[in-house]
Enzyme design. Structure first.
Site, PDB file in Angstrom:
ATOM      1  CG  HIS A  78      -2.781  -0.872  -6.614  1.00 58.35           C
ATOM      2  ND1 HIS A  78      -3.271  -0.214  -5.515  1.00 58.35           N
ATOM      3  CD2 HIS A  78      -2.843  -2.192  -6.292  1.00 58.35           C
ATOM      4  CE1 HIS A  78      -3.642  -1.083  -4.590  1.00 58.35           C
ATOM      5  NE2 HIS A  78      -3.388  -2.315  -5.046  1.00 58.35           N
ATOM      6  NE  ARG A 133      -4.255  -1.527   0.050  1.00 59.62           N
ATOM      7  CZ  ARG A 133      -4.363  -2.547  -0.812  1.00 59.62           C
ATOM      8  NH1 ARG A 133      -3.407  -2.802  -1.694  1.00 59.62           N
ATOM      9  NH2 ARG A 133      -5.452  -3.308  -0.815  1.00 59.62           N
ATOM     10  CD  GLU A 180      -2.511   3.214  -5.447  1.00 59.11           C
ATOM     11  OE1 GLU A 180      -3.581   2.603  -5.623  1.00 59.11           O
ATOM     12  OE2 GLU A 180      -1.449   2.639  -5.159  1.00 59.11           O
TER      13      GLU A 180
HETATM   14  N1  NAD Z   1      -0.040  -4.264  -5.283  1.00 56.32           N
HETATM   15  C1  NAD Z   1      -0.990  -5.147  -5.326  1.00 56.32           C
HETATM   16  O1  NAD Z   1      -1.573  -5.361  -6.365  1.00 56.32           O
HETATM   17  C2  NAD Z   1      -1.343  -5.930  -4.091  1.00 56.32           C
HETATM   18  C3  NAD Z   1      -1.804  -7.238  -4.256  1.00 56.32           C
HETATM   19  C4  NAD Z   1      -2.100  -7.975  -3.112  1.00 56.32           C
HETATM   20  C5  NAD Z   1      -1.967  -7.411  -1.846  1.00 56.32           C
HETATM   21  N2  NAD Z   1      -1.555  -6.124  -1.747  1.00 56.32           N
HETATM   22  C6  NAD Z   1      -1.378  -5.514  -0.407  1.00 56.32           C
HETATM   23  O2  NAD Z   1      -0.368  -6.252   0.260  1.00 56.32           O
HETATM   24  C7  NAD Z   1      -0.780  -6.495   1.589  1.00 56.32           C
HETATM   25  C8  NAD Z   1      -0.175  -7.783   2.059  1.00 56.32           C
HETATM   26  O3  NAD Z   1      -0.802  -8.859   1.382  1.00 56.32           O
HETATM   27  P1  NAD Z   1      -0.647 -10.342   1.928  1.00 56.32           P
HETATM   28  O4  NAD Z   1      -1.519 -11.205   1.131  1.00 56.32           O
HETATM   29  O5  NAD Z   1       0.790 -10.694   2.004  1.00 56.32           O
HETATM   30  O6  NAD Z   1      -1.272 -10.167   3.370  1.00 56.32           O
HETATM   31  P2  NAD Z   1      -1.064 -11.119   4.593  1.00 56.32           P
HETATM   32  O7  NAD Z   1      -2.067 -10.703   5.588  1.00 56.32           O
HETATM   33  O8  NAD Z   1      -1.032 -12.538   4.155  1.00 56.32           O
HETATM   34  O9  NAD Z   1       0.408 -10.740   5.111  1.00 56.32           O
HETATM   35  C9  NAD Z   1       0.732  -9.516   5.673  1.00 56.32           C
HETATM   36  C10 NAD Z   1       1.779  -9.758   6.748  1.00 56.32           C
HETATM   37  O10 NAD Z   1       2.243  -8.511   7.231  1.00 56.32           O
HETATM   38  C11 NAD Z   1       2.541  -8.722   8.602  1.00 56.32           C
HETATM   39  N3  NAD Z   1       2.663  -7.439   9.295  1.00 56.32           N
HETATM   40  C12 NAD Z   1       1.684  -6.664   9.801  1.00 56.32           C
HETATM   41  N4  NAD Z   1       2.223  -5.569  10.375  1.00 56.32           N
HETATM   42  C13 NAD Z   1       3.561  -5.665  10.222  1.00 56.32           C
HETATM   43  C14 NAD Z   1       4.659  -4.833  10.588  1.00 56.32           C
HETATM   44  N5  NAD Z   1       4.485  -3.680  11.245  1.00 56.32           N
HETATM   45  N6  NAD Z   1       5.906  -5.235  10.259  1.00 56.32           N
HETATM   46  C15 NAD Z   1       6.116  -6.395   9.597  1.00 56.32           C
HETATM   47  N7  NAD Z   1       5.106  -7.240   9.239  1.00 56.32           N
HETATM   48  C16 NAD Z   1       3.850  -6.865   9.547  1.00 56.32           C
HETATM   49  C17 NAD Z   1       1.408  -9.573   9.100  1.00 56.32           C
HETATM   50  O11 NAD Z   1       1.766 -10.245  10.301  1.00 56.32           O
HETATM   51  C18 NAD Z   1       1.215 -10.530   7.940  1.00 56.32           C
HETATM   52  O12 NAD Z   1       1.929 -11.733   8.116  1.00 56.32           O
HETATM   53  C19 NAD Z   1      -2.319  -6.521   1.532  1.00 56.32           C
HETATM   54  O13 NAD Z   1      -2.877  -6.184   2.762  1.00 56.32           O
HETATM   55  C20 NAD Z   1      -2.612  -5.523   0.473  1.00 56.32           C
HETATM   56  O14 NAD Z   1      -2.738  -4.275   1.104  1.00 56.32           O
HETATM   57  C21 NAD Z   1      -1.227  -5.377  -2.831  1.00 56.32           C
HETATM   58  O1  DEZ Z   2      -5.419  -6.007  -1.968  1.00 57.61           O
HETATM   59  C1  DEZ Z   2      -5.311  -6.501  -3.073  1.00 57.61           C
HETATM   60  O2  DEZ Z   2      -5.667  -7.677  -3.322  1.00 57.61           O
HETATM   61  C2  DEZ Z   2      -4.689  -5.732  -4.186  1.00 57.61           C
HETATM   62  O3  DEZ Z   2      -4.305  -4.479  -3.772  1.00 57.61           O
HETATM   63  C3  DEZ Z   2      -5.535  -5.753  -5.418  1.00 57.61           C
HETATM   64  O4  DEZ Z   2      -4.793  -6.311  -6.451  1.00 57.61           O
HETATM   65  C4  DEZ Z   2      -5.993  -4.407  -5.787  1.00 57.61           C
HETATM   66  O5  DEZ Z   2      -6.620  -4.449  -7.033  1.00 57.61           O
HETATM   67  P1  DEZ Z   2      -8.064  -3.838  -7.263  1.00 57.61           P
HETATM   68  O6  DEZ Z   2      -8.979  -4.504  -6.315  1.00 57.61           O
HETATM   69  O7  DEZ Z   2      -8.004  -2.377  -6.956  1.00 57.61           O
HETATM   70  O8  DEZ Z   2      -8.385  -4.134  -8.673  1.00 57.61           O
END
Ligand code: NAD
Ligand code: DEZ
Length: 376
Positions: free
Chosen positions: A255, A209, A238
């Site tokens: 993103h 994020r 964003e």
């Molecule tokens: N760019 C994209 O398209 C995209 C896609 C998927 C997810 N995301 C983002 O990525 C994030 C993570 O996804 P995920 O599936 O790995 O989630 P997840 O919940 O499986 O893993 C997140 C991890 O972060 C850890 N965490 C929380 N606070 C922390 C801190 N202060 N320091 C270190 N670790 C900490 C948690 O314990 C957890 O294990 C989502 O919440 C979402 O916001 C972005």
């Molecule tokens: O949290 C997520 O899964 C990702 O940030 C996700 O890929 C965002 O994509 P959107 O839902 O905005 O299409």
């Protein structure tokens, strides 16, 4: 039954058409008026689902978000109205993992360095962080993990603190959810002080994020430290990234780290499964049947790929430079960020490419990386 769905959610027709009437909407500009008569609401990360959006609706039976993150959903409000909610944890973890890995290969190529010789620190070792770690470990890269919550929960992997990770890691990849308060707050986790602590020549990747990094501080620090290399898929504010930041970034994308076709399909499919469960219906559709075959039938390996060869294989599946080029052209356009996301040509995951090989053992690491393989 009226099913209101974000227009950027693929495979809704084949999965949900039997369950009701589907109406596709722009998720960013969704209004309470549009939501008023919905029985089912399926959103993506750009729709804030809260009291204001749902105030006029008294019939909602389910809210689903085809995403990993849930920061756009007021979960307490849904619970207070006993509206069942599901997101899609892990749906796009492989996509994010491969995206970050490919970005690291690209940086190495661009700056004449070798990824394999680097130490990569992963902050947040959940679904997406683990997916990056799996790619790196398959390739033989040293990986460090920082995740105090998992460390406390008894996860048996080895974890280190963030300060130690900053001292040790040549590359840092961020994979935490946005947490605004409390002991494990991640909002501006990378503030000016932390950014200044990055090792000389460090690479910093953000695929979680935007607000996990203070973007203004990043501009200030980067302007003084040419040695830092940045990959940003997510941005503070964003869909309007700070214009001064973009030229300072090596690879800039809107993103879409999680936007593999497989990842998006999994997200929709997980909501379909959950809704069927709620409605007591058999989930008789299959995810495998939805995905088209890959453009390249299979590829015969005649030699063991080195790092350059590995990047060429990866580029066959996803060429990050294309999205970076588009981003620079269009991020400042009115609606540019959202249009790039809407029109994104969904890439495939490594598993879509079948490698044909002789002699299993030497290329095992490619299959651990995720490519499919058949013997010859
Ligand atoms: N760019 C994209 O398209 C995209 C896609 C998927 C997810 N995301 C983002 O990525 C994030 C993570 O996804 P995920 O599936 O790995 O989630 P997840 O919940 O499986 O893993 C997140 C991890 O972060 C850890 N965490 C929380 N606070 C922390 C801190 N202060 N320091 C270190 N670790 C900490 C948690 O314990 C957890 O294990 C989502 O919440 C979402 O916001 C972005
Ligand atoms: O949290 C997520 O899964 C990702 O940030 C996700 O890929 C965002 O994509 P959107 O839902 O905005 O299409």
């Amino acid at each position: 039954m009226l099913i209101l769905v974000d227009e950027n959610m693929p495979y809704v027709e084949p999965l949900f058409a039997d369950l009701g009437e589907i109406v596709a909407v722009n998720g960013r500009s969704l209004t309470p008026e549009q939501v008023k008569d919905a029985d089912i609401l399926l959103v993506r990360s750009v729709t804030r689902v809260d009291a204001a959006l749902l105030a006029q609706n008294s019939r909602l039976k389910f809210v689903g978000s085809a995403t990993i993150g849930t920061d756009h959903i007021d979960l307490d409000y849904l619970a207070s109205r006993a509206i069942p909610f599901a997101n899609a944890p892990g749906c796009n973890a492989i996509a994010v993992g491969e995206f970050a890995f490919i970005a690291m290969l690209e940086l190495a190529q661009r700056f004449g360095e070798t990824l394999k010789h680097k130490t990569v620190g992963i902050v947040g070792a959940g679904n997406t962080g683990t997916a990056v770690a799996n790619c790196l470990k398959a390739y033989g890269v040293r990986v460090l993990l920082c995740d105090p919550l998992l460390a406390q929960s008894g996860d048996e992997r080895e974890f280190i603190g963030l300060d130690e990770l900053l001292t040790e890691a040549d590359v840092i990849s961020l994979h935490v959810p946005i947490i605004k308060t409390g002991e494990h707050k991640t909002h501006y986790l990378f503030d000016e002080a932390r950014l200044k602590c990055l090792k000389p020549g460090a690479w910093l990747l953000n695929c979680c994020r935007g607000e996990v990094i203070d973007n203004r501080a990043l501009i200030r620090v980067k302007q003084q430290r040419q040695d830092l290399k940045l990959v940003l898929d997510v941005w503070e504010g964003e869909p309007r990234p700070m214009a001064e930041l973009v030229p300072l970034v090596e690879f800039a994308t809107p993103h879409i780290a999680g936007y593999s076709l497989e990842g998006k399909a999994r997200g929709t499919f997980m909501l379909y499964q959950r809704l069927c469960q709620l409605l007591n219906l058999a989930a008789d559709k299959s995810l495998g049947k939805l995905l088209p075959s890959f453009a390249v039938d299979s590829l015969a390996l005649t030699a063991m790929p080195d790092e350059r060869g590995l990047l060429q294989l990866a580029r066959l599946v996803y060429d990050l430079r294309d999205d970076d080029e588009l981003f620079r052209k269009h991020f400042a356009d009115e609606q540019g960020f959202d249009q790039m996301r809407k029109n994104h040509r969904h890439r495939r995951e490594f598993s879509a490419l079948t490698l044909v090989y002789q002699g299993q053992s030497e290329v095992d690491w490619l299959f651990k990386l995720g490519f499919s393989g058949v013997g010859r």
